[in-house]
Design an enzyme around this catalytic site. Structure first.
Site, PDB file in Angstrom:
ATOM      1  N   GLU A 129      97.738   7.891  -9.654  1.00  0.00           N
ATOM      2  CA  GLU A 129      99.513   8.298  -9.926  1.00  0.00           C
ATOM      3  C   GLU A 129     100.314   7.711  -9.620  1.00  0.00           C
ATOM      4  O   GLU A 129     101.237   7.667  -9.450  1.00  0.00           O
ATOM      5  CB  GLU A 129      99.366   9.776  -8.669  1.00  0.00           C
ATOM      6  N   ARG A 159      92.821  13.920  -2.183  1.00  0.00           N
ATOM      7  CA  ARG A 159      93.477  11.779  -3.121  1.00  0.00           C
ATOM      8  C   ARG A 159      92.312  12.209  -4.399  1.00  0.00           C
ATOM      9  O   ARG A 159      91.786  12.424  -4.500  1.00  0.00           O
ATOM     10  CB  ARG A 159      93.093  11.443  -2.096  1.00  0.00           C
ATOM     11  N   HIS A 184     101.156  16.008  -6.536  1.00  0.00           N
ATOM     12  CA  HIS A 184     101.353  16.089  -5.270  1.00  0.00           C
ATOM     13  C   HIS A 184     102.354  16.286  -4.798  1.00  0.00           C
ATOM     14  O   HIS A 184     103.196  15.773  -3.524  1.00  0.00           O
ATOM     15  CB  HIS A 184     101.621  13.855  -5.253  1.00  0.00           C
TER      16      HIS A 184
HETATM   17  P1  NAI Z   1      91.630  15.651   8.970  1.00  0.00           P
HETATM   18  O1  NAI Z   1      91.326  14.097   9.127  1.00  0.00           O
HETATM   19  O2  NAI Z   1      92.093  16.521   9.946  1.00  0.00           O
HETATM   20  O3  NAI Z   1      90.056  16.148   8.318  1.00  0.00           O
HETATM   21  C1  NAI Z   1      89.885  15.613   7.635  1.00  0.00           C
HETATM   22  C2  NAI Z   1      88.143  15.895   7.321  1.00  0.00           C
HETATM   23  O4  NAI Z   1      87.847  15.705   6.407  1.00  0.00           O
HETATM   24  C3  NAI Z   1      87.349  16.041   8.622  1.00  0.00           C
HETATM   25  O5  NAI Z   1      86.877  16.521   9.267  1.00  0.00           O
HETATM   26  C4  NAI Z   1      86.580  14.336   8.736  1.00  0.00           C
HETATM   27  O6  NAI Z   1      85.663  14.911   8.674  1.00  0.00           O
HETATM   28  C5  NAI Z   1      86.249  14.956   7.287  1.00  0.00           C
HETATM   29  N1  NAI Z   1      85.286  14.439   5.949  1.00  0.00           N
HETATM   30  C6  NAI Z   1      85.459  12.756   6.412  1.00  0.00           C
HETATM   31  N2  NAI Z   1      84.249  12.280   5.052  1.00  0.00           N
HETATM   32  C7  NAI Z   1      83.967  13.136   5.134  1.00  0.00           C
HETATM   33  C8  NAI Z   1      83.249  12.683   3.876  1.00  0.00           C
HETATM   34  N3  NAI Z   1      82.266  12.018   3.039  1.00  0.00           N
HETATM   35  N4  NAI Z   1      82.514  14.556   3.134  1.00  0.00           N
HETATM   36  C9  NAI Z   1      83.046  15.788   3.852  1.00  0.00           C
HETATM   37  N5  NAI Z   1      84.100  15.171   4.666  1.00  0.00           N
HETATM   38  C10 NAI Z   1      84.608  14.511   5.120  1.00  0.00           C
HETATM   39  O7  NAI Z   1      92.988  15.565   7.400  1.00  0.00           O
HETATM   40  P2  NAI Z   1      93.253  16.769   7.339  1.00  0.00           P
HETATM   41  O8  NAI Z   1      95.124  16.841   8.004  1.00  0.00           O
HETATM   42  O9  NAI Z   1      92.788  17.801   7.143  1.00  0.00           O
HETATM   43  O10 NAI Z   1      93.919  16.491   5.627  1.00  0.00           O
HETATM   44  C11 NAI Z   1      92.777  16.115   4.453  1.00  0.00           C
HETATM   45  C12 NAI Z   1      93.231  15.279   3.296  1.00  0.00           C
HETATM   46  O11 NAI Z   1      94.343  15.628   2.818  1.00  0.00           O
HETATM   47  C13 NAI Z   1      93.675  13.523   4.047  1.00  0.00           C
HETATM   48  O12 NAI Z   1      93.604  12.942   3.614  1.00  0.00           O
HETATM   49  C14 NAI Z   1      94.743  13.272   2.725  1.00  0.00           C
HETATM   50  O13 NAI Z   1      94.163  12.675   1.522  1.00  0.00           O
HETATM   51  C15 NAI Z   1      95.418  14.471   1.961  1.00  0.00           C
HETATM   52  N6  NAI Z   1      96.300  15.686   2.259  1.00  0.00           N
HETATM   53  C16 NAI Z   1      97.088  15.788   0.666  1.00  0.00           C
HETATM   54  C17 NAI Z   1      98.490  16.265   0.719  1.00  0.00           C
HETATM   55  C18 NAI Z   1      98.925  16.587  -0.311  1.00  0.00           C
HETATM   56  O14 NAI Z   1     100.225  16.591   0.103  1.00  0.00           O
HETATM   57  N7  NAI Z   1      98.277  16.440  -1.738  1.00  0.00           N
HETATM   58  C19 NAI Z   1      99.443  16.242   2.288  1.00  0.00           C
HETATM   59  C20 NAI Z   1      98.586  16.080   3.468  1.00  0.00           C
HETATM   60  C21 NAI Z   1      97.618  15.180   3.265  1.00  0.00           C
END
Ligand code: NAI
Length: 332
Positions: free
Chosen positions: A265, A236, A297
């Protein structure tokens, strides 16, 4: 259910209509091109549910308008939910559901695409060859093999990305306040955030945007990174302080920047603005660097991901309406 679907494009219609028919949901889907905000929320009058995407605005004001019109459910076509005021939703009795996982591969593979393009300067090589310029000057890259990749956030996407980079022979280190066993099994080495900044040749962000991660990559974090580091953000936009990153690019601290997301964005992405004058000076400055690659994105944008998003979105609505099946609720 009658669902008002905001911010829709042709591809959303196609995948949602297919999922509605194939899953036997029989929801009444009304597709709106408008982005959801205070001015467009009245369009949801008479609907039981609203379906929203990442740049729709679901702040208290919008949620109040929706609730007052009888909307009971918000189904997000995304994993991220940072654009929803969950406190307000709870106060108003609105239930919120999301698509927790649809294809971690889509985003992880796009992250690799950014890294590859930046490293071997494919964006520049493409333009040169079309101009009949076959010079290699300025295109020198580096082997990814044995480089250290630092992953911030080892959730679903971070882990798939780690697996890819391990496959390329990289050393993968990670920071996550909640380390998980699967990552350790993959061979990821957990380190502190400070160690990750100091040791990584490539840093890739895969954590959610929240109060703790807003501007996680700021001036101080940049100063702690290796000179010439490659920074990639497919998570993000606001996890990065863009102005600080521009300073980092000017000083050479950042050697390569790959972005699929941008702080501001919502005023730009998903629209064809090629006939307009770009009003965002910060974004315009980013575009002047040859070592910056930005995509709008599109990390999620694969056939598999869109199919899964549509399916889970409608399953959420069905589960809410019938009480059967899985309802992927987002709560405070
Ligand atoms: P997820 O929920 O499986 O994993 C997120 C991880 O980040 C978790 O392991 C959590 O403990 C960790 N985390 C939380 N706070 C943190 C911090 N302060 N420092 C380091 N790690 C921390 O989420 P997922 O599915 O892996 O997605 C991650 C992100 O990717 C989403 O939140 C979303 O913003 C972004 N995303 C982007 C897309 C795109 O099209 N570019 C599409 C889908 C998701």
């Amino acid at each position: 259910m009658r669902i008002a679907i905001f911010s829709t494009k042709q591809y959303d219609r196609q995948f949602l209509n297919d999922a509605n028919a194939q899953g036997g949901h029989n929801h009444e889907l009304v597709f709106l091109e408008a982005r959801l905000g205070p001015e467009t929320a009245p369009l949801a009058a008479g609907f039981e549910a609203v379906c929203a995407f990442v740049n729709d605005r679901l702040n208290r004001k919008v949620l109040e308008i929706l609730a007052a019109q009888g909307v009971q459910l918000i189904v997000l076509r995304s994993a991220g939910f940072n654009h929803v005021d969950l406190r307000a939703a709870a106060d108003l009795g609105l239930r919120v559901a999301r698509v927790p996982a649809y294809s971690p591969y889509a985003v992880a593979e796009h992250t690799l695409a950014l890294i590859m393009a930046l490293n071997r300067k494919t964006h520049r090589a493409y333009a040169r060859v079309r101009e009949g310029n076959f010079s290699l000057e300025g295109l020198l890259g580096f082997d990814l093999y044995k480089k250290t990749v630092g992953i911030v956030g080892t959730g679903k996407i971070g882990r798939v990305f780690a697996g890819i980079m391990i496959g390329l022979g990289c050393r993968v280190i990670a920071f996550d306040p909640q380390p998980n066993e699967e990552s350790l099994r993959l061979g990821i080495e957990y380190v502190s955030f400070e160690e990750l900044l100091a040791e990584s040749d490539i840093i890739s962000l895969h954590c959610p945007l929240n109060a703790h991660t807003h501007h996680l990559i700021d001036k101080a974090a940049l100063q702690a990174m290796k000179p010439g580091v490659m920074l990639i953000n497919t998570s993000r936009g606001a996890i990065i302080d863009t102005r600080a990153v521009i300073h980092g690019l000017k000083s050479g601290r950042i050697g390569y920047l790959g972005l699929d997301v941008y702080e501001e964005e919502e005023e730009l992405f998903f629209e064809d603005l090629s006939g307009h004058v770009l009003q965002d000076d910060v974004f315009a400055r980013l575009l002047t660097f040859s070592n910056v690659v930005i995509t709008g994105h599109q990390g999620f944008f694969t056939r598999e991901a869109l199919g899964n998003i549509a399916q889970t979105t409608l399953e959420n609505a069905t589960a809410f309406a019938t009480g059967t099946g899985t309802f992927h609720e987002v709560t405070l």
